[in-house]
Enzyme design. Structure first.
Site, PDB file in Angstrom:
ATOM      1  N   GLY A   1      61.741   1.109  27.188  1.00 27.77           N
ATOM      2  CA  GLY A   1      60.606   0.762  26.342  1.00 27.77           C
ATOM      3  C   GLY A   1      59.962  -0.543  26.767  1.00 27.77           C
ATOM      4  N   ASP A   2      58.785  -0.826  26.200  1.00 25.02           N
ATOM      5  CA  ASP A   2      58.041  -2.064  26.443  1.00 25.02           C
ATOM      6  C   ASP A   2      57.652  -2.258  27.911  1.00 25.02           C
ATOM      7  OD1 ASP A   2      58.367  -2.616  23.742  1.00 25.02           O
ATOM      8  OD2 ASP A   2      60.244  -3.688  24.084  1.00 25.02           O
TER       9      ASP A   2
ATOM     10  N   GLY B   1      54.818  -1.600  29.170  1.00 26.52           N
ATOM     11  CA  GLY B   1      53.387  -1.874  29.314  1.00 26.52           C
ATOM     12  C   GLY B   1      52.569  -0.588  29.168  1.00 26.52           C
ATOM     13  N   LYS B   2      53.114   0.362  28.396  1.00 26.86           N
ATOM     14  CA  LYS B   2      52.417   1.646  28.203  1.00 26.86           C
ATOM     15  C   LYS B   2      51.058   1.427  27.548  1.00 26.86           C
ATOM     16  CE  LYS B   2      55.958   3.026  25.772  1.00 26.86           C
ATOM     17  NZ  LYS B   2      56.925   1.932  26.046  1.00 26.86           N
TER      18      LYS B   2
ATOM     19  N   ASN C   1      58.195   2.132  15.132  1.00 25.77           N
ATOM     20  CA  ASN C   1      59.152   1.366  15.954  1.00 25.77           C
ATOM     21  C   ASN C   1      58.473   0.913  17.250  1.00 25.77           C
ATOM     22  OD1 ASN C   1      59.026   4.086  16.718  1.00 25.77           O
ATOM     23  ND2 ASN C   1      61.194   4.271  17.238  1.00 25.77           N
ATOM     24  N   ALA C   2      57.425   1.616  17.656  1.00 24.78           N
ATOM     25  CA  ALA C   2      56.699   1.258  18.877  1.00 24.78           C
ATOM     26  C   ALA C   2      55.849   0.016  18.636  1.00 24.78           C
ATOM     27  CB  ALA C   2      55.794   2.418  19.293  1.00 24.78           C
ATOM     28  N   GLY C   3      55.617  -0.720  19.703  1.00 28.87           N
ATOM     29  CA  GLY C   3      54.682  -1.848  19.658  1.00 28.87           C
ATOM     30  C   GLY C   3      53.970  -1.869  20.993  1.00 28.87           C
ATOM     31  N   HIS C   4      52.726  -1.397  21.007  1.00 26.17           N
ATOM     32  CA  HIS C   4      51.971  -1.277  22.262  1.00 26.17           C
ATOM     33  C   HIS C   4      50.875  -2.333  22.283  1.00 26.17           C
ATOM     34  CE1 HIS C   4      53.318   3.198  22.708  1.00 26.17           C
ATOM     35  NE2 HIS C   4      54.318   2.347  22.638  1.00 26.17           N
ATOM     36  N   THR C   5      51.002  -3.262  23.218  1.00 20.43           N
ATOM     37  CA  THR C   5      50.076  -4.400  23.256  1.00 20.43           C
ATOM     38  C   THR C   5      48.907  -4.130  24.187  1.00 20.43           C
ATOM     39  OG1 THR C   5      52.073  -5.723  23.107  1.00 20.43           O
ATOM     40  CG2 THR C   5      50.018  -6.919  23.529  1.00 20.43           C
TER      41      THR C   5
ATOM     42  N   THR D   1      66.900   5.849  20.481  1.00 25.72           N
ATOM     43  CA  THR D   1      66.096   6.137  19.309  1.00 25.72           C
ATOM     44  C   THR D   1      66.325   7.610  18.942  1.00 25.72           C
ATOM     45  OG1 THR D   1      63.920   5.841  18.306  1.00 25.72           O
ATOM     46  CG2 THR D   1      63.946   6.722  20.565  1.00 25.72           C
TER      47      THR D   1
ATOM     48  N   GLY E   1      59.751  -9.066  17.262  1.00 24.35           N
ATOM     49  CA  GLY E   1      59.774 -10.445  17.742  1.00 24.35           C
ATOM     50  C   GLY E   1      61.108 -10.847  18.364  1.00 24.35           C
TER      51      GLY E   1
ATOM     52  N   PRO F   1      64.032 -11.513  21.032  1.00 24.17           N
ATOM     53  CA  PRO F   1      63.998 -11.744  22.477  1.00 24.17           C
ATOM     54  C   PRO F   1      64.504 -10.510  23.210  1.00 24.17           C
ATOM     55  CG  PRO F   1      65.660 -13.135  21.402  1.00 24.17           C
ATOM     56  CD  PRO F   1      64.944 -12.389  20.322  1.00 24.17           C
TER      57      PRO F   1
HETATM   58  P1  GDP Z   1      54.649  -1.068  25.574  1.00 28.01           P
HETATM   59  O1  GDP Z   1      55.461  -0.944  24.334  1.00 28.01           O
HETATM   60  O2  GDP Z   1      55.188  -0.261  26.698  1.00 28.01           O
HETATM   61  O3  GDP Z   1      53.182  -0.812  25.339  1.00 28.01           O
HETATM   62  O4  GDP Z   1      54.759  -2.599  26.040  1.00 28.01           O
HETATM   63  P2  GDP Z   1      54.689  -3.892  25.078  1.00 28.01           P
HETATM   64  O5  GDP Z   1      53.297  -4.096  24.660  1.00 28.01           O
HETATM   65  O6  GDP Z   1      55.735  -3.831  24.034  1.00 28.01           O
HETATM   66  O7  GDP Z   1      55.169  -5.015  26.095  1.00 28.01           O
HETATM   67  C1  GDP Z   1      54.520  -5.241  27.294  1.00 28.01           C
HETATM   68  C2  GDP Z   1      54.033  -6.692  27.311  1.00 28.01           C
HETATM   69  O8  GDP Z   1      53.683  -7.035  28.631  1.00 28.01           O
HETATM   70  C3  GDP Z   1      52.791  -6.936  26.478  1.00 28.01           C
HETATM   71  O9  GDP Z   1      52.825  -8.248  25.985  1.00 28.01           O
HETATM   72  C4  GDP Z   1      51.649  -6.783  27.494  1.00 28.01           C
HETATM   73  O10 GDP Z   1      50.490  -7.536  27.138  1.00 28.01           O
HETATM   74  C5  GDP Z   1      52.308  -7.365  28.711  1.00 28.01           C
HETATM   75  N1  GDP Z   1      51.847  -6.802  29.993  1.00 28.01           N
HETATM   76  C6  GDP Z   1      51.506  -5.525  30.313  1.00 28.01           C
HETATM   77  N2  GDP Z   1      51.250  -5.408  31.625  1.00 28.01           N
HETATM   78  C7  GDP Z   1      51.415  -6.654  32.146  1.00 28.01           C
HETATM   79  C8  GDP Z   1      51.337  -7.187  33.463  1.00 28.01           C
HETATM   80  O11 GDP Z   1      51.067  -6.504  34.432  1.00 28.01           O
HETATM   81  N3  GDP Z   1      51.611  -8.519  33.626  1.00 28.01           N
HETATM   82  C9  GDP Z   1      51.950  -9.323  32.572  1.00 28.01           C
HETATM   83  N4  GDP Z   1      52.210 -10.596  32.812  1.00 28.01           N
HETATM   84  N5  GDP Z   1      52.039  -8.847  31.319  1.00 28.01           N
HETATM   85  C10 GDP Z   1      51.798  -7.530  31.103  1.00 28.01           C
HETATM   86  P1  IMO Z   2      57.761   0.817  22.610  1.00 34.69           P
HETATM   87  O1  IMO Z   2      56.981   2.089  22.332  1.00 34.69           O
HETATM   88  C1  IMO Z   2      61.670  -1.035  23.021  1.00 34.69           C
HETATM   89  C2  IMO Z   2      64.875   0.486  20.443  1.00 34.69           C
HETATM   90  C3  IMO Z   2      65.434  -0.435  19.383  1.00 34.69           C
HETATM   91  C4  IMO Z   2      66.869   0.038  19.343  1.00 34.69           C
HETATM   92  C5  IMO Z   2      66.716   1.555  19.510  1.00 34.69           C
HETATM   93  C6  IMO Z   2      66.715   2.328  18.210  1.00 34.69           C
HETATM   94  O2  IMO Z   2      57.085  -0.417  22.189  1.00 34.69           O
HETATM   95  O3  IMO Z   2      58.241   0.819  24.008  1.00 34.69           O
HETATM   96  P2  IMO Z   2      64.867   2.683  16.327  1.00 34.69           P
HETATM   97  O4  IMO Z   2      64.164   1.704  15.439  1.00 34.69           O
HETATM   98  O5  IMO Z   2      63.956   3.485  17.192  1.00 34.69           O
HETATM   99  O6  IMO Z   2      65.835   3.548  15.583  1.00 34.69           O
HETATM  100  O7  IMO Z   2      65.773   1.762  17.303  1.00 34.69           O
HETATM  101  O8  IMO Z   2      65.484   1.741  20.185  1.00 34.69           O
HETATM  102  N1  IMO Z   2      63.402   0.684  20.401  1.00 34.69           N
HETATM  103  C7  IMO Z   2      62.561   0.150  21.272  1.00 34.69           C
HETATM  104  N2  IMO Z   2      62.762  -0.698  22.307  1.00 34.69           N
HETATM  105  N3  IMO Z   2      60.434  -0.561  22.783  1.00 34.69           N
HETATM  106  C8  IMO Z   2      60.220   0.325  21.785  1.00 34.69           C
HETATM  107  O9  IMO Z   2      59.037   0.954  21.617  1.00 34.69           O
HETATM  108  C9  IMO Z   2      61.290   0.674  20.946  1.00 34.69           C
HETATM  109  N4  IMO Z   2      61.410   1.475  19.867  1.00 34.69           N
HETATM  110  C10 IMO Z   2      62.713   1.476  19.555  1.00 34.69           C
HETATM  111  O10 IMO Z   2      65.336  -1.782  19.781  1.00 34.69           O
HETATM  112  O11 IMO Z   2      67.563  -0.427  20.464  1.00 34.69           O
HETATM  113 MG    MG Z   3      56.506  -2.171  23.010  1.00 38.89          MG
END
Ligand code: GDP
Ligand code: IMO
Ligand code: MG
Length: 425
Positions: free
Chosen positions: A12-13, A15-16, A38-42, A239, A303, A305
């Site tokens: 996860g996270d 950069g989707k 549970n997702a957080g897409h920035t 998840t 939030g 780490p």
């Molecule tokens: P997602 O859940 O897959 O959409 O990813 P998140 O938004 O949770 O986390 C990705 C983080 O990396 C966000 O703060 C984005 O703004 C940042 N991000 C995405 N692509 C890049 C990149 O190429 N470089 C940097 N420095 N940050 C990026």
């Molecule tokens: P995006 O879409 C990263 C992780 C949680 C935990 C496990 C189960 O932003 O990539 P849950 O609340 O789904 O039952 O938690 O999955 N988790 C994620 N980790 N990015 C996410 O979403 C996540 N959604 C759930 O931290 O380990």
């Molecule tokens: Mg995320």
């Protein structure tokens, strides 16, 4: 017609959100098929940061229709909060944001049970986001859940919530030894939810099929990542849904579309994980801290780490196979700028034996030792590069190694948070 399924290839996270935002410039429709808030897409648009939890990231493009599909679990409170943020920013949702009537609804007791369970598990906890995801999918598969269409029906809503509350409160009081929830309050809240989300609920299957027939460009937005998949991830630290691309075919009303379909795996140039569970290439010392600081690695939803480590090509190959990836989007390459050398795991060692794949056994997942290849780093800033050719030689070699090792093209390279910090090759 084209269907691009964009999935998280790691934990996860990856950069989707950013990749969806870039690709949605040419899309007609963006669909979510699993997971929930549970997702957080920035997504950054100029200096403005949007974090989308439930609503497809395509909502930030005015002409894109966004669908919350059948496989999602929707928390009406989170949904309405997100809609409000969008409206305040002048982004219209009317007529272009549709919730499937089959989407399951997260109610306050799901969130309560999620948190009760984590508290009881103590050190053994999963480290969930506390958004009620697991308990909501339990009810769905137990056939006691409420779908959006059921929420709108006064009789079904009241009967089912009353029935469920007996069991939930029994668990909360007798098993978790916590204060019960008030059934009447939940019924009232549910009635408010029904009124609030009603305008967004309408049949999505016809709409999606129409889009396919008209040859529109459809983007599918995965949440979480393959290594968090309920079947394929590092169980039980996963998840409760199917983030893998296959989930898109059951959770969105698309059917099994295989022609003109790309499966884009989004992977960070290194690796992170939030929550508990195995992480073979985790860096617990200064290098891990450096990656966290440089990459701003703090959860977009909670939030917390994020744990950081080297790119794991064994896990990524596993992810490539279980997703059926056709290409990779490699993000955050800029975070590696200035590091003198970079490592990637190319196999694992377990008690002297070599393992070439990600094991199913949780004990093995915890005890494997990565075998690394070390590549030279680069000192130049990649974020200002406007073409792949401009990237430093070592950065191009790093990407080429991934492509050669996995035998998959890296077609998209992200070099920063902004929309324009993107390279195609
Ligand atoms: P997602 O859940 O897959 O959409 O990813 P998140 O938004 O949770 O986390 C990705 C983080 O990396 C966000 O703060 C984005 O703004 C940042 N991000 C995405 N692509 C890049 C990149 O190429 N470089 C940097 N420095 N940050 C990026
Ligand atoms: P995006 O879409 C990263 C992780 C949680 C935990 C496990 C189960 O932003 O990539 P849950 O609340 O789904 O039952 O938690 O999955 N988790 C994620 N980790 N990015 C996410 O979403 C996540 N959604 C759930 O931290 O380990
Ligand atoms: Mg995320």
């Amino acid at each position: 017609m084209s269907v691009s399924i964009v999935v998280g290839a790691q934990w996860g996270d990856e950069g989707k959100g950013k990749i969806i935002d870039v690709l949605s410039a040419g899309a007609d429709m963006v669909l979510r098929y699993q997971g929930g808030a549970n997702a957080g897409h920035t997504v950054f648009i100029g200096e403005t940061k949007y974090v989308l939890h439930l609503i497809p990231s395509g909502i930030l493009r005015p002409d894109v229709t966004c669908i919350i599909g059948d496989g999602v679990v929707l928390d009406p409170e989170a949904f309405m909060a997100e809609v409000e943020i969008l409206h305040k920013a002048g982004i219209k949702t009317e007529g272009r944001l549709i919730i499937s009537p089959r989407t399951h609804i997260i109610l306050p007791y799901h969130k309560k049970l999620d948190n009760c369970s984590e508290t009881l598990m103590g050190k053994q906890k999963i480290g969930t986001t506390g958004r009620g995801i697991g308990p909501a999918y339990v009810d769905k598969y137990n056939r006691t859940g409420l779908r959006a269409v059921d929420l709108l029906n006064d009789t079904i809503r009241e009967e089912r919530i009353r029935e469920n509350m007996k069991q939930k409160n029994f668990l909360i009081e007798q098993y978790y030894h916590e204060q019960p929830l008030n059934t009447d309050e939940i019924l009232e809240q549910a009635a408010v939810y029904a009124r609030a989300i009603k305008p967004y609920i309408s049949e999505t299957i016809d709409r999606v099929q129409q889009s396919l027939q008209q040859g529109e460009a459809i983007l599918v937005e995965g949440a979480q990542g393959a290594l968090l998949d309920i079947d394929y991830g590092s169980y039980p630290f996963v998840t409760s849904s199917h983030p893998v691309a296959g989930g898109a075919f059951v959770g969105s009303g698309l059917g099994l579309v295989t022609q003109h379909t790309e499966v884009i795996g989004v992977a960070k140039a290194y690796l992170t994980r939030v929550g508990n569970g195995p992480f073979p290439t985790e860096l617990k010392g200064a290098t891990g801290t450096l990656l966290r600081d440089r990459g701003g690695e703090y959860g977009a939803t909670t939030g917390r780490p994020r744990r950081c480590g080297w790119l794991d090509l064994v896990a990524l190959r596993y992810s490539m196979h279980i997703n059926g990836l056709t290409q990779l989007a490699l993000t955050k390459i800029d975070v590696l700028d200035g590091m003198s050398e970079l490592k990637m795991a190319i196999s694992y060692k377990l008690e002297g034996r070599e393992l070439a794949t990600f094991p199913a056994d949780p004990v093995e997942q915890e005890s494997i030792e990565p075998v690394y290849i070390t590549l030279p780093g680069w000192s130049e800033a990649t974020s200002a590069c406007s073409s792949v050719e401009e990237l430093p030689r070592s950065a191009r070699d790093y990407i080429a190694f991934i492509e050669d090792f996995l035998k998959i093209p890296v077609k998209i390279i992200s070099t920063g948070q902004r929309r324009d910090q993107i390279l195609f090759q």
